[in-house]
Write a protein that holds these residues in place. Structure first.
Motif, PDB file in Angstrom:
ATOM      1  N   ALA A  57       0.837  -1.206   0.000  1.00  0.00           N
ATOM      2  CA  ALA A  57       0.000   0.000   0.000  1.00  0.00           C
ATOM      3  C   ALA A  57       0.867   1.249   0.000  1.00  0.00           C
ATOM      4  O   ALA A  57       0.522   2.267  -0.625  1.00  0.00           O
ATOM      5  CB  ALA A  57      -0.921  -0.001   1.220  1.00  0.00           C
ATOM      6  N   TRP A  58       2.007   1.184   0.678  1.00  0.00           N
ATOM      7  CA  TRP A  58       2.937   2.320   0.717  1.00  0.00           C
ATOM      8  C   TRP A  58       3.348   2.721  -0.700  1.00  0.00           C
ATOM      9  O   TRP A  58       3.406   3.900  -1.031  1.00  0.00           O
ATOM     10  CB  TRP A  58       4.153   1.930   1.548  1.00  0.00           C
ATOM     11  CG  TRP A  58       5.137   3.032   1.804  1.00  0.00           C
ATOM     12  CD1 TRP A  58       6.136   3.460   0.981  1.00  0.00           C
ATOM     13  CD2 TRP A  58       5.228   3.850   2.977  1.00  0.00           C
ATOM     14  NE1 TRP A  58       6.844   4.488   1.557  1.00  0.00           N
ATOM     15  CE2 TRP A  58       6.308   4.738   2.783  1.00  0.00           C
ATOM     16  CE3 TRP A  58       4.514   3.902   4.177  1.00  0.00           C
ATOM     17  CZ2 TRP A  58       6.687   5.671   3.749  1.00  0.00           C
ATOM     18  CZ3 TRP A  58       4.888   4.822   5.128  1.00  0.00           C
ATOM     19  CH2 TRP A  58       5.952   5.698   4.911  1.00  0.00           C
ATOM     20  N   GLY A  59       3.625   1.717  -1.529  1.00  0.00           N
ATOM     21  CA  GLY A  59       4.020   2.007  -2.902  1.00  0.00           C
ATOM     22  C   GLY A  59       2.845   2.378  -3.788  1.00  0.00           C
ATOM     23  O   GLY A  59       2.969   3.223  -4.680  1.00  0.00           O
ATOM     24  N   ALA A  60       1.677   1.759  -3.563  1.00  0.00           N
ATOM     25  CA  ALA A  60       0.529   1.984  -4.443  1.00  0.00           C
ATOM     26  C   ALA A  60      -0.271   3.233  -4.080  1.00  0.00           C
ATOM     27  O   ALA A  60      -0.717   3.974  -4.963  1.00  0.00           O
ATOM     28  CB  ALA A  60      -0.388   0.760  -4.406  1.00  0.00           C
ATOM     29  N   LEU A  61      -0.481   3.468  -2.783  1.00  0.00           N
ATOM     30  CA  LEU A  61      -1.321   4.580  -2.332  1.00  0.00           C
ATOM     31  C   LEU A  61      -0.529   5.808  -1.901  1.00  0.00           C
ATOM     32  O   LEU A  61      -1.081   6.908  -1.852  1.00  0.00           O
ATOM     33  CB  LEU A  61      -2.211   4.124  -1.161  1.00  0.00           C
ATOM     34  CG  LEU A  61      -3.118   2.922  -1.407  1.00  0.00           C
ATOM     35  CD1 LEU A  61      -3.874   2.571  -0.130  1.00  0.00           C
ATOM     36  CD2 LEU A  61      -4.091   3.200  -2.551  1.00  0.00           C
ATOM     37  N   GLY A  62       0.740   5.589  -1.551  1.00  0.00           N
ATOM     38  CA  GLY A  62       1.530   6.671  -0.993  1.00  0.00           C
ATOM     39  C   GLY A  62       1.501   6.624   0.527  1.00  0.00           C
ATOM     40  O   GLY A  62       0.592   6.040   1.125  1.00  0.00           O
ATOM     41  N   PRO A  63       2.473   7.226   1.191  1.00  0.00           N
ATOM     42  CA  PRO A  63       2.579   7.159   2.653  1.00  0.00           C
ATOM     43  C   PRO A  63       1.351   7.680   3.395  1.00  0.00           C
ATOM     44  O   PRO A  63       0.850   7.037   4.311  1.00  0.00           O
ATOM     45  CB  PRO A  63       3.820   8.010   2.949  1.00  0.00           C
ATOM     46  CG  PRO A  63       4.632   7.947   1.698  1.00  0.00           C
ATOM     47  CD  PRO A  63       3.639   7.884   0.577  1.00  0.00           C
ATOM     48  N   VAL A  64       0.857   8.859   3.019  1.00  0.00           N
ATOM     49  CA  VAL A  64      -0.252   9.474   3.754  1.00  0.00           C
ATOM     50  C   VAL A  64      -1.513   8.627   3.651  1.00  0.00           C
ATOM     51  O   VAL A  64      -2.176   8.337   4.654  1.00  0.00           O
ATOM     52  CB  VAL A  64      -0.514  10.908   3.253  1.00  0.00           C
ATOM     53  CG1 VAL A  64      -1.787  11.469   3.900  1.00  0.00           C
ATOM     54  CG2 VAL A  64       0.669  11.811   3.573  1.00  0.00           C
ATOM     55  N   ASN A  65      -1.878   8.218   2.441  1.00  0.00           N
ATOM     56  CA  ASN A  65      -3.089   7.428   2.266  1.00  0.00           C
ATOM     57  C   ASN A  65      -2.986   6.062   2.947  1.00  0.00           C
ATOM     58  O   ASN A  65      -3.992   5.522   3.430  1.00  0.00           O
ATOM     59  CB  ASN A  65      -3.387   7.246   0.770  1.00  0.00           C
ATOM     60  CG  ASN A  65      -3.879   8.519   0.118  1.00  0.00           C
ATOM     61  OD1 ASN A  65      -4.478   9.371   0.781  1.00  0.00           O
ATOM     62  ND2 ASN A  65      -3.623   8.676  -1.168  1.00  0.00           N
ATOM     63  N   THR A  66      -1.776   5.502   2.987  1.00  0.00           N
ATOM     64  CA  THR A  66      -1.587   4.234   3.686  1.00  0.00           C
ATOM     65  C   THR A  66      -1.888   4.384   5.167  1.00  0.00           C
ATOM     66  O   THR A  66      -2.594   3.559   5.772  1.00  0.00           O
ATOM     67  CB  THR A  66      -0.146   3.725   3.500  1.00  0.00           C
ATOM     68  OG1 THR A  66       0.092   3.498   2.110  1.00  0.00           O
ATOM     69  CG2 THR A  66       0.082   2.425   4.269  1.00  0.00           C
ATOM     70  N   VAL A  67      -1.362   5.450   5.778  1.00  0.00           N
ATOM     71  CA  VAL A  67      -1.606   5.692   7.203  1.00  0.00           C
ATOM     72  C   VAL A  67      -3.087   5.940   7.459  1.00  0.00           C
ATOM     73  O   VAL A  67      -3.661   5.415   8.426  1.00  0.00           O
ATOM     74  CB  VAL A  67      -0.761   6.888   7.702  1.00  0.00           C
ATOM     75  CG1 VAL A  67      -1.143   7.244   9.138  1.00  0.00           C
ATOM     76  CG2 VAL A  67       0.722   6.555   7.618  1.00  0.00           C
ATOM     77  N   LEU A  68      -3.745   6.706   6.595  1.00  0.00           N
ATOM     78  CA  LEU A  68      -5.177   6.972   6.762  1.00  0.00           C
ATOM     79  C   LEU A  68      -6.001   5.688   6.646  1.00  0.00           C
ATOM     80  O   LEU A  68      -6.993   5.513   7.360  1.00  0.00           O
ATOM     81  CB  LEU A  68      -5.641   7.992   5.723  1.00  0.00           C
ATOM     82  CG  LEU A  68      -5.134   9.431   5.913  1.00  0.00           C
ATOM     83  CD1 LEU A  68      -5.579  10.312   4.750  1.00  0.00           C
ATOM     84  CD2 LEU A  68      -5.611  10.014   7.237  1.00  0.00           C
ATOM     85  N   ALA A  69      -5.578   4.790   5.752  1.00  0.00           N
ATOM     86  CA  ALA A  69      -6.296   3.513   5.615  1.00  0.00           C
ATOM     87  C   ALA A  69      -6.213   2.704   6.903  1.00  0.00           C
ATOM     88  O   ALA A  69      -7.121   1.932   7.226  1.00  0.00           O
ATOM     89  CB  ALA A  69      -5.719   2.722   4.446  1.00  0.00           C
ATOM     90  N   PHE A  70      -5.131   2.889   7.670  1.00  0.00           N
ATOM     91  CA  PHE A  70      -4.951   2.146   8.909  1.00  0.00           C
ATOM     92  C   PHE A  70      -5.862   2.636  10.029  1.00  0.00           C
ATOM     93  O   PHE A  70      -5.875   2.056  11.108  1.00  0.00           O
ATOM     94  CB  PHE A  70      -3.487   2.224   9.354  1.00  0.00           C
ATOM     95  CG  PHE A  70      -2.626   1.151   8.743  1.00  0.00           C
ATOM     96  CD1 PHE A  70      -1.775   0.395   9.527  1.00  0.00           C
ATOM     97  CD2 PHE A  70      -2.681   0.888   7.387  1.00  0.00           C
ATOM     98  CE1 PHE A  70      -0.984  -0.599   8.973  1.00  0.00           C
ATOM     99  CE2 PHE A  70      -1.900  -0.087   6.818  1.00  0.00           C
ATOM    100  CZ  PHE A  70      -1.058  -0.845   7.607  1.00  0.00           C
ATOM    101  N   LEU A  71      -6.649   3.680   9.787  1.00  0.00           N
ATOM    102  CA  LEU A  71      -7.642   4.111  10.775  1.00  0.00           C
ATOM    103  C   LEU A  71      -8.706   3.030  10.990  1.00  0.00           C
ATOM    104  O   LEU A  71      -9.390   3.023  12.018  1.00  0.00           O
ATOM    105  CB  LEU A  71      -8.312   5.411  10.325  1.00  0.00           C
ATOM    106  CG  LEU A  71      -7.458   6.684  10.442  1.00  0.00           C
ATOM    107  CD1 LEU A  71      -8.148   7.848   9.738  1.00  0.00           C
ATOM    108  CD2 LEU A  71      -7.207   7.024  11.907  1.00  0.00           C
TER     109      LEU A  71
END
Length: 400
Positions: free
Chosen positions: A362-376
């Protein structure tokens, strides 16, 4: 604290076991945040790092299905002594890796003994401690694990800075072997009953999973540990390295301070969750605190911002794990503890492997910020699981 006696009624063997865990985890756990740095150092990308970390856990996860059963039949003490020796030589071999693919085999072998030692540790604690004291015992256990990391993060981080990864990995190996010598002093717990034939033993052991309360305990533990491991082994180190441009020494200090906070509070948390009134409220409070931690991480660029994220996310994580582990210990008969702890750890590894891969890719596909937000979804989903667990406990004949 007059009303909260944290250490009363805990036997000699408990403290010997914790001393050995302190020793091995001071270096093994102390090195864990830097495994991602090490793999990046020898040429791995973020997705390749996630792949190696996940693949190295596959054999461990499969062996856990039998690791706990072995402990029930051969005893707790033998796996606890042999395991650190194998781990030690595996880390020494890992120090010779020069590409990320070279690291797969020794890293895998460093995990395999834990399939036998992890169920043995939890079963051993359950065997030697009275049920009313499970909460404080697990609170102190998790505190010691993190207290060892306070020294480990700083020591290992500075060894890496000064001497490099080869010396640091060799140090982990040497200390792991030394741990086995400490565990020679452990005594084998007395068996309360004679073991039945293997087929009947397995049928009775895994039959406990038909109870919804027990199965929810196992599932909750798996998802909680899986997500927490992904955060500290992939997401936070990657954010620190790639976004905040922090070196190993800075990250080691952050992990050490976070562990210090946890180590002070965890025994208190373990003692408080022994209350039938407070455990649910405190568990939900811990999970809700993770939401602002993740939101803050998306804006983090400095040392102090990342430190605050770590304290909110894991430094205050002092209730949920003692709740899950103490209630599972109370739900299981001594004769079956190794089998169910092993199964629980196996499912935990399956969740960890899956979530580690998801986090890395996800880090590579969505980017760092969106990956962290998905972890909510993590704290929200865990809150729902804890509420289901509370409801199931009222109707379970295992819940006490």
């Amino acid at each position: 604290m007059g009303l909260i006696r944290l250490t009363s009624g805990l036997p000699r063997d408990f403290w010997i076991l914790l001393s050995s865990l302190f020793l091995i985890n001071m270096f093994a756990l102390g090195f864990s945040p830097f495994m991602a740095y090490f793999l990046r150092e020898i040429g791995a990308s973020v997705s390749e790092t996630a792949f190696v970390l996940a693949l190295s856990r596959v054999g461990y996860g499969l062996l856990l299905l039998v690791g706990g059963v072995v402990g029930d039949f051969v005893g707790r003490r033998l796996p606890l002594i042999i395991g650190p020796i194998v781990i030690g030589f595996s880390f020494i071999a890992l120090s010779g890796a020069r590409t990320w693919s070279d690291a797969i085999i020794p890293l895998t072998f460093s995990m395999l003994p834990t399939a036998f030692t992890a169920p043995a540790v939890f079963a051993y604690i359950s065997d030697i401690i009275d049920e009313p004291r499970y909460g404080r015992a697990y609170g102190i256990y998790f505190a010691i694990m993190n207290l060892s990391a306070i020294l480990g993060y700083v020591i290992v981080g500075h060894i890496i800075e000064i001497y490099g990864y080869v010396v640091s990995l060799e140090s982990v190996g040497a200390v792991s072997i030394l741990t086995a010598l400490v565990r020679v002093w452990l005594r084998e717990p007395r068996r309360s009953t004679t073991l039945p034939p293997l087929a009947r033993y397995l049928r009775e052991a895994y039959g406990t999973l038909k109870d919804r309360f027990v199965s929810l305990l196992v599932l909750s533990h798996a998802l909680y540990i899986g997500m927490a491991t992904t955060m500290v082994s992939v997401i936070i180190p990657s954010w620190a390295r790639d976004i905040a441009s922090m070196g190993e020494a800075q990250l080691s200090i952050i992990f050490a301070i976070e562990s210090a906070v946890y180590s002070v509070l965890s025994p208190i948390g373990g003692r408080l969750i022994e209350s039938s009134v407070w455990w649910l409220r405190l568990s939900i409070l811990e999970l809700l605190i993770k939401i602002p931690a993740l939101l803050l991480l998306t804006q983090t660029l400095t040392f102090f911002q990342l430190l605050l994220v770590m304290i909110l996310d894991s430094g205050l994580a002092i209730f949920v794990l003692p709740v899950l582990d103490s209630r599972l210990s109370a739900a299981l008969a001594s004769i079956h503890r190794g089998a169910i702890w092993g199964l629980q750890q196996s499912i935990t590894q399956a969740a960890t492997i899956s979530l580690t891969l998801i986090g890395g890719y996800a880090w590579g596909a969505l980017g760092p910020v969106n990956t962290v937000l998905a972890f909510l979804a993590y704290p929200v989903g865990m809150t729902l699981l804890i509420l289901f667990l509370a409801r199931a406990s009222r109707g379970s004949h295992f819940s006490g």
